[in-house]
Design a protein around this motif. Structure first.
Motif, short mmCIF file in Angstrom:
data_model
loop_
_atom_site.label_atom_id
_atom_site.label_comp_id
_atom_site.label_asym_id
_atom_site.label_seq_id
_atom_site.Cartn_x
_atom_site.Cartn_y
_atom_site.Cartn_z
N LEU A 385 12.01 -0.59 10.57
CA LEU A 385 10.67 -0.55 10.01
C LEU A 385 10.73 -0.60 8.48
CD1 LEU A 385 9.11 2.32 12.15
CD2 LEU A 385 8.93 -0.13 12.55
N GLY A 386 9.72 -1.18 7.88
CA GLY A 386 9.52 -1.07 6.45
C GLY A 386 8.52 0.05 6.18
N THR A 387 8.62 0.69 5.02
CA THR A 387 7.67 1.75 4.66
C THR A 387 7.01 1.42 3.33
OG1 THR A 387 9.40 3.05 3.57
CG2 THR A 387 9.00 3.49 5.90
N TRP A 388 5.83 2.00 3.13
CA TRP A 388 5.06 1.71 1.91
C TRP A 388 4.16 2.88 1.55
CZ3 TRP A 388 -0.06 2.19 3.03
CH2 TRP A 388 -0.43 2.00 4.37
N THR A 389 3.81 2.94 0.27
CA THR A 389 2.83 3.92 -0.22
C THR A 389 1.90 3.20 -1.18
OG1 THR A 389 4.41 5.74 -0.02
CG2 THR A 389 2.51 6.08 -1.44
N TYR A 390 0.59 3.38 -0.96
CA TYR A 390 -0.43 2.71 -1.78
C TYR A 390 -1.23 3.76 -2.54
CZ TYR A 390 -4.71 0.03 -2.83
OH TYR A 390 -5.77 -0.56 -3.45
N ASP A 391 -1.15 3.72 -3.87
CA ASP A 391 -1.89 4.66 -4.71
C ASP A 391 -3.33 4.17 -4.88
OD1 ASP A 391 -1.80 6.99 -6.72
OD2 ASP A 391 -2.65 5.34 -7.88
N ILE A 392 -4.28 4.98 -4.43
CA ILE A 392 -5.68 4.54 -4.42
C ILE A 392 -6.23 4.38 -5.84
CG2 ILE A 392 -8.02 5.25 -3.76
CD1 ILE A 392 -6.78 6.54 -1.27
N GLU A 393 -5.91 5.32 -6.75
CA GLU A 393 -6.48 5.27 -8.10
C GLU A 393 -6.02 4.01 -8.85
OE1 GLU A 393 -6.79 7.97 -12.18
OE2 GLU A 393 -5.71 8.72 -10.42
N SER A 394 -4.72 3.72 -8.80
CA SER A 394 -4.19 2.57 -9.54
C SER A 394 -4.27 1.26 -8.78
CB SER A 394 -2.73 2.84 -9.93
OG SER A 394 -1.91 2.88 -8.77
N GLY A 395 -4.40 1.37 -7.44
CA GLY A 395 -4.40 0.16 -6.62
C GLY A 395 -3.03 -0.48 -6.51
N LEU A 396 -1.97 0.29 -6.84
CA LEU A 396 -0.61 -0.24 -6.79
C LEU A 396 0.14 0.31 -5.58
CD1 LEU A 396 0.38 0.03 -10.56
CD2 LEU A 396 -0.46 -2.00 -9.33
N ALA A 397 1.04 -0.51 -5.05
CA ALA A 397 1.81 -0.12 -3.87
C ALA A 397 3.29 -0.12 -4.19
CB ALA A 397 1.52 -1.07 -2.72
N LYS A 398 4.02 0.79 -3.52
CA LYS A 398 5.47 0.87 -3.62
C LYS A 398 6.05 0.52 -2.26
CE LYS A 398 9.47 2.24 -5.44
NZ LYS A 398 10.10 1.53 -6.56
N TYR A 399 7.02 -0.41 -2.21
CA TYR A 399 7.58 -0.89 -0.95
C TYR A 399 9.01 -0.38 -0.79
CZ TYR A 399 3.92 -4.37 -1.93
OH TYR A 399 2.75 -4.98 -2.25
N SER A 400 9.41 -0.15 0.48
CA SER A 400 10.81 0.16 0.76
C SER A 400 11.65 -1.09 0.58
CB SER A 400 10.95 0.69 2.19
OG SER A 400 10.67 -0.34 3.12
N SER A 401 12.96 -0.90 0.62
CA SER A 401 13.89 -2.02 0.40
C SER A 401 13.66 -3.12 1.43
CB SER A 401 15.33 -1.52 0.46
OG SER A 401 16.24 -2.59 0.37
N ARG A 402 13.53 -2.72 2.71
CA ARG A 402 13.36 -3.73 3.76
C ARG A 402 12.05 -4.50 3.58
NH1 ARG A 402 14.46 -0.85 7.94
NH2 ARG A 402 16.46 -1.76 8.47
N LEU A 403 10.96 -3.78 3.27
CA LEU A 403 9.66 -4.44 3.12
C LEU A 403 9.66 -5.34 1.88
CD1 LEU A 403 6.82 -4.84 4.13
CD2 LEU A 403 6.11 -2.78 2.89
N ALA A 404 10.29 -4.88 0.78
CA ALA A 404 10.37 -5.71 -0.43
C ALA A 404 11.14 -7.00 -0.14
CB ALA A 404 11.05 -4.93 -1.55
N ASP A 405 12.17 -6.89 0.70
CA ASP A 405 12.94 -8.09 1.07
C ASP A 405 12.08 -9.06 1.87
OD1 ASP A 405 15.55 -9.52 1.30
OD2 ASP A 405 15.25 -9.11 3.42
N TRP A 406 11.26 -8.52 2.78
CA TRP A 406 10.35 -9.39 3.56
C TRP A 406 9.37 -10.10 2.63
CZ3 TRP A 406 8.89 -5.33 7.87
CH2 TRP A 406 9.98 -5.17 8.72
N TYR A 407 8.88 -9.38 1.63
CA TYR A 407 7.88 -9.96 0.73
C TYR A 407 8.51 -10.83 -0.37
CZ TYR A 407 4.28 -6.78 2.60
OH TYR A 407 3.39 -6.14 3.40
N GLY A 408 9.83 -10.65 -0.62
CA GLY A 408 10.48 -11.39 -1.69
C GLY A 408 10.13 -10.83 -3.06
N VAL A 409 10.10 -9.48 -3.18
CA VAL A 409 9.77 -8.83 -4.45
C VAL A 409 10.81 -7.76 -4.75
CG1 VAL A 409 7.29 -9.24 -4.19
CG2 VAL A 409 8.28 -7.11 -3.31
N ASN A 410 10.74 -7.20 -5.96
CA ASN A 410 11.67 -6.15 -6.41
C ASN A 410 11.20 -4.80 -5.87
OD1 ASN A 410 13.31 -4.38 -7.74
ND2 ASN A 410 12.99 -5.24 -9.77
N GLU A 411 12.10 -4.10 -5.16
CA GLU A 411 11.70 -2.81 -4.56
C GLU A 411 11.47 -1.72 -5.60
OE1 GLU A 411 14.64 -0.23 -2.67
OE2 GLU A 411 16.10 -1.85 -2.97
#
Length: 542
Positions: A385-411
């Motif tokens: 599984l990939g894991t994530w956290t989305y900060d409501i105030e900033s609208g920014l999300a943090k992705y786990s290593s596996r999820l970042a790899d799926w998206y092609g972004v820096n974890e």
């Protein structure tokens, strides 16, 4: 006036002051304590003569010109004169700020992992070796077996799920525990009681042995992925093929003083005596005689005490295990220990003040938290599984290593939204789902599938995202947190099976139609033959 008559260096460090405060009234020496409860507590101890203990108590203290909140375990002990009147109060305090912050960080980490565990779209449970008892089960596992998790946790397997009797799963679990070899199987059929009906479901099943530090297997981590829809689709295809084949074939804290180099025990309190576990007779004995297990068990504390006596430097340790024979039984408890040098009038160390706090329950709880955290991390990794956290105030999300790899972004970076590259339609649906989860507060959740395009490779993946709204103590939404699963292969297989079913159905319809045409042609031929017979009969008559 509550004048400060004596304060050792440790207490001065706790207050953030120098020895210039000696002889000053308490609130003149520490004016920042005005408005805080400590003077009132001190006055109460003076009046009642009763000792006051407190743990993890916050105090706002000025150190190095800055006001900050610190946390202390402290004791106010009344001092009596010969006539039994209270003439002063002894203040003993230990700064536990760092330990409190460490514990809070552990609890937050555990809370986050529990959130991932609870929101996982894969059934996860932990079963112990003793009686095959459930100790953990996430909601998805509860859905699989048709029970709420709290209804099965704490119960043996066949008591919680009696319909599994005779299906062999208890034998498989015992084999995994006995051999330490994991069991993995695909599309396992299981008959479970759901909605008061015995139903057959299919799961990809993994039994992973859980080992203790000594290598023994103490239980099994169960990971079950529901593949019922996929199996039933394939079975439907197989039945359709069997049926088509049949038609085509015409026929499917203690406190004590160690005095002198011999470390003679003096002035121990009852807690100290209880910790030593040999009764009040230890008073007046050298520590090595009172506690010979410090030598026989090869423990370092006598050497540490000798170093404190030699160097005059205080020693502190947190959560140290001490092996002590208490009432004839060896114990293995954990203590926060402080050895503080005590000086005579010539500035030489003549004794060591020992303060020991039993933190066994805390340490064992911390170990359980760490073990649970390790189990949860293993479950998340095993379930891929990939894991994530989305900060409501900033609208920014943090992705786990596996999820970042799926998206092609820096974890290690934060990104706007829960997915960086989506089709317009999927992006609108995801935003709507996020807003709905936030508006529902603590009851808010998100469950959605979408196709994401890898920023680096351009590869498309079908993602199943689930999560829950996290609120503060006032119930205001702070974040969304959850898991993702790559279901690309499952959806492709499902689509292929549906297309195959459609094709076989069309072939079956064509075969039926062809048979109907043939039947009509036979009826026409028969009619013509009858007509010819009639003509022949008339001709013969003529």
């Amino acid at each position: 006036d509550m004048k400060i008559e004596v304060a050792n260096q440790m207490m001065l460090d706790v207050w953030g002051k120098t020895d210039a405060i000696i002889g000053k009234p308490f609130y003149e020496a520490l004016p920042e304590l005005r408005g805080q409860p400590f003077l009132e507590i001190l006055q109460n101890v003076m009046v009642t003569g009763e000792t006051y203990h407190a743990r993890n108590t916050p105090a706002i203290i000025e150190k190095n010109g800055a006001l900050n909140t610190y946390y202390f375990d402290f004791t106010y002990k009344p001092l009596f004169d010969d006539e039994g009147n209270v003439y002063g109060v002894m203040d003993m305090a230990i700064d536990v700020t760092e330990a409190r912050f460490v514990q809070k960080a552990i609890e937050e980490s555990q809370k986050e992992l529990l959130s991932y565990f609870e929101q996982s779209p894969v059934g996860i449970a932990i079963i112990t070796e003793q009686d095959l008892t459930f100790t953990m089960a996430n909601p998805f596992y509860g859905d699989l077996v048709g029970r709420r998790p709290e209804a099965i946790i704490g119960k043996p397997l066949l008591e919680a799920l009696p319909e599994l009797r005779g299906q062999g799963f208890d034998d498989l679990l015992r084999t995994v525990i006995g051999t330490g070899i994991a069991y993995v199987a695909k599309e396992v059929g299981v008959d479970v009681l759901r909605d008061n009906t015995l139903q057959r479901i299919y799961v990809d099943l993994a039994y992973q042995p859980r080992r203790e530090k000594n290598g023994t297997v103490s239980g099994v981590l169960v990971v079950a992925t529901d593949v019922t829809a996929s199996v039933l689709s394939r079975k439907e295809l197989e039945e359709s093929e069997t049926k088509l084949r049949g038609i085509l074939e015409s026929a499917p804290a203690g406190i004590g003083l160690f005095v002198g180099r011999d470390l003679v025990i003096e002035n121990p309190n009852q807690t100290f005596i209880d910790i030593v576990g040999k009764g009040p007779g230890v008073v007046g004995k050298p520590l090595r005689e009172a506690m010979p297990e410090l030598i026989t068990e090869g423990q370092p504390f006598l050497k540490i005490l000798d170093d404190v006596f030699t160097t005059g430097k205080m020693f502190q340790s947190y959560g140290s295990q001490v092996r002590i024979v208490q009432n004839g039984v060896m114990t293995y408890n954990y203590y926060n220990i402080t050895y503080s040098p005590v000086y005579d009038s010539n500035g030489k160390v003549y004794a060591i003040l020992d303060i020991a706090i039993d933190v066994t329950e805390h340490m064992l709880g911390q170990k359980r938290l760490e073990e649970a955290e390790s189990a949860l991390r293993s479950a998340i990794e095993l379930a891929e599984l990939g894991t994530w956290t989305y900060d409501i105030e900033s609208g920014l999300a943090k992705y786990s290593s596996r999820l970042a790899d799926w998206y092609g972004v820096n974890e290690n970076a934060n990104y706007p939204g829960l997915a960086p590259s989506l089709e317009v339609e999927d992006e609108a649906r995801l935003k709507k789902a996020i807003n709905s989860a936030i508006q529902n507060g603590a009851a808010g959740s998100i469950d959605i599938e979408y196709t994401v395009i890898n920023n680096v490779t351009g590869q498309q993946r079908i993602i199943h995202l689930q999560g829950q709204t996290i609120c503060n103590d006032e119930g205001l939404p702070l974040a969304l947190r959850g898991t993702t699963q790559d279901i690309t292969i499952q959806r492709k297989h499902q689509f292929a099976l549906e297309q195959e079913v459609k094709l076989r159905t069309e072939q079956l319809a064509a075969a039926v139609e062809e048979l109907q045409v043939t039947n009509e042609e036979l009826e026409e031929s028969n009619s013509q033959l009858l007509h010819s017979n009639d003509e022949l009969a008339q001709y013969a008559y003529v």
